[in-house]
Design a protein around this motif. Sequence first.
Motif, PDB file in Angstrom:
ATOM      1  N   GLY A  46       5.061  24.323 -32.250  1.00 17.54           N
ATOM      2  CA  GLY A  46       6.657  24.373 -31.807  1.00 17.54           C
ATOM      3  C   GLY A  46       7.281  23.281 -31.845  1.00 17.54           C
ATOM      4  N   ILE A  47       7.903  22.973 -30.782  1.00 18.06           N
ATOM      5  CA  ILE A  47       8.571  21.738 -30.571  1.00 18.06           C
ATOM      6  C   ILE A  47       8.091  20.804 -29.339  1.00 18.06           C
ATOM      7  N   GLY A  48       7.879  19.707 -29.533  1.00 16.51           N
ATOM      8  CA  GLY A  48       7.643  19.053 -28.186  1.00 16.51           C
ATOM      9  C   GLY A  48       6.711  17.764 -28.599  1.00 16.51           C
ATOM     10  N   ALA A  51       3.449  19.412 -29.588  1.00 17.23           N
ATOM     11  CA  ALA A  51       3.589  20.168 -30.814  1.00 17.23           C
ATOM     12  C   ALA A  51       3.577  19.248 -32.044  1.00 17.23           C
ATOM     13  N   HIS A  66      10.901  26.029 -31.317  1.00 21.15           N
ATOM     14  CA  HIS A  66      10.537  25.759 -30.228  1.00 21.15           C
ATOM     15  C   HIS A  66       9.930  27.193 -29.449  1.00 21.15           C
ATOM     16  N   SER A  89       0.640  23.709 -28.655  1.00 23.32           N
ATOM     17  CA  SER A  89       1.870  23.401 -28.351  1.00 23.32           C
ATOM     18  C   SER A  89       1.886  23.001 -27.052  1.00 23.32           C
ATOM     19  N   CYS A  93       6.701  24.942 -24.200  1.00 22.63           N
ATOM     20  CA  CYS A  93       6.957  25.652 -25.473  1.00 22.63           C
ATOM     21  C   CYS A  93       6.197  27.055 -25.536  1.00 22.63           C
ATOM     22  N   GLU A  97       9.869  29.060 -23.363  1.00 24.21           N
ATOM     23  CA  GLU A  97      10.492  29.421 -24.431  1.00 24.21           C
ATOM     24  C   GLU A  97       9.603  30.498 -25.428  1.00 24.21           C
ATOM     25  N   TYR A 122       8.314  18.936 -19.023  1.00 23.07           N
ATOM     26  CA  TYR A 122       8.767  18.791 -20.388  1.00 23.07           C
ATOM     27  C   TYR A 122       8.837  17.325 -20.819  1.00 23.07           C
ATOM     28  N   THR A 125      11.715  16.240 -23.713  1.00 24.12           N
ATOM     29  CA  THR A 125      13.217  16.057 -23.452  1.00 24.12           C
ATOM     30  C   THR A 125      13.266  15.391 -21.877  1.00 24.12           C
ATOM     31  N   SER A 130       8.688  22.279 -16.037  1.00 21.89           N
ATOM     32  CA  SER A 130       8.128  23.226 -17.137  1.00 21.89           C
ATOM     33  C   SER A 130       7.843  24.557 -16.311  1.00 21.89           C
TER      34      SER A 130
END
Length: 283
Positions: A46-48, A51, A66, A89, A93, A97, A122, A125, A130
């Motif tokens: 995903g995103i991170g 990831a 994400h 991930s 993530c 999410e 997280y 960001t 989290s």
Amino acid sequence: MVTLEDYGTFETAWCPGCGNFSILSAVKKALVGLGLKPHQVLLVSGIGQAAKAPHYIRANVFNGLHGRALPVATGAKLANPELTVIAESGDGCTYGEGGNHFLAAIRRNINLTLLVHNNQIYGLTKGQASPTTEEGRITKAQPQGVPSAPFNPLAVAVAMQAGFVARAFSGMADHLTDLIQQAVSHHGFSLIDILQPCISFNLVNTLAWYKKRCYALPDDYDPAQWEPAMKTAMEWGERIPVGVIYRNKRPSFEDHFPVLKQGPLVGRGVDQKKVKQILGSYA
Ligand SMILES: Cc1ncc(C[n+]2csc(CCOP(=O)(O)OP(=O)(O)O)c2C)c(N)n1
Ligand code: SF4
């Protein structure tokens, strides 16, 4: 013969000392140890920060939205069950999410491996809580402390009788490599929740903090027993168990589709006449 070099070496965007490095190295070693060639493997994220790991491996890679690694990985596995599919991930993530996809993948028992880099924060960001951050932890975004109880992915997975449920620690490299090999070899859904330090935004759960607490489950631990597994999944604090917590053999999602018995969908020709008929029925 497949070698580590086949999986490539790349410059990363991670902080020196981040736990992601040893996870990346363990994934590559595990794949080489299993004799899998890069073209046989698909890594989906995903995103991170976590990831980004698939960006640093020369194999098939799909970087999704994400929280959306698992639906993409599921689609790919159904289209081509011959691929070794790994979703990889972060804890945000996957459990935040992507929380509902996590539950759906366990229920379906899709035959893929999920590696969660769990730094309890997280990272990308810059340090918000989290789902796995402990209650009361003060962060820049939660100056009065995290108001919710942490999510326990292992207890949820064991409660749902997932196929393969394990915890690892990025600081126990050989143990982690071995667990990844076991997870990839398991027929059905495999989860490894990997504890990893984030040296920039989690100053509590450091490498030393985990080293002091993580212990390998003893040889006589039997992951086939559900009730002890539930207890083991709940163990957290001064002692944190790592290893295969629960294992359950049941048919995988793909086993329920007779159409897949004739080989991967990607290898079949397309019957243009039928496609026209189907499209025509919507006109
Ligand atoms: C739907 C959505 N929500 C929020 C974001 C912003 N975002 C990107 S990465 C990230 C946190 C990633 O944390 P985690 O998954 O724990 O991975 P880490 O960076 O710690 O490895 C967030 C909130 C986004 N891209 N998309
Ligand atoms: S911010 Fe944390 S998770 Fe991200 S690269 Fe740095 S140490 Fe790793």
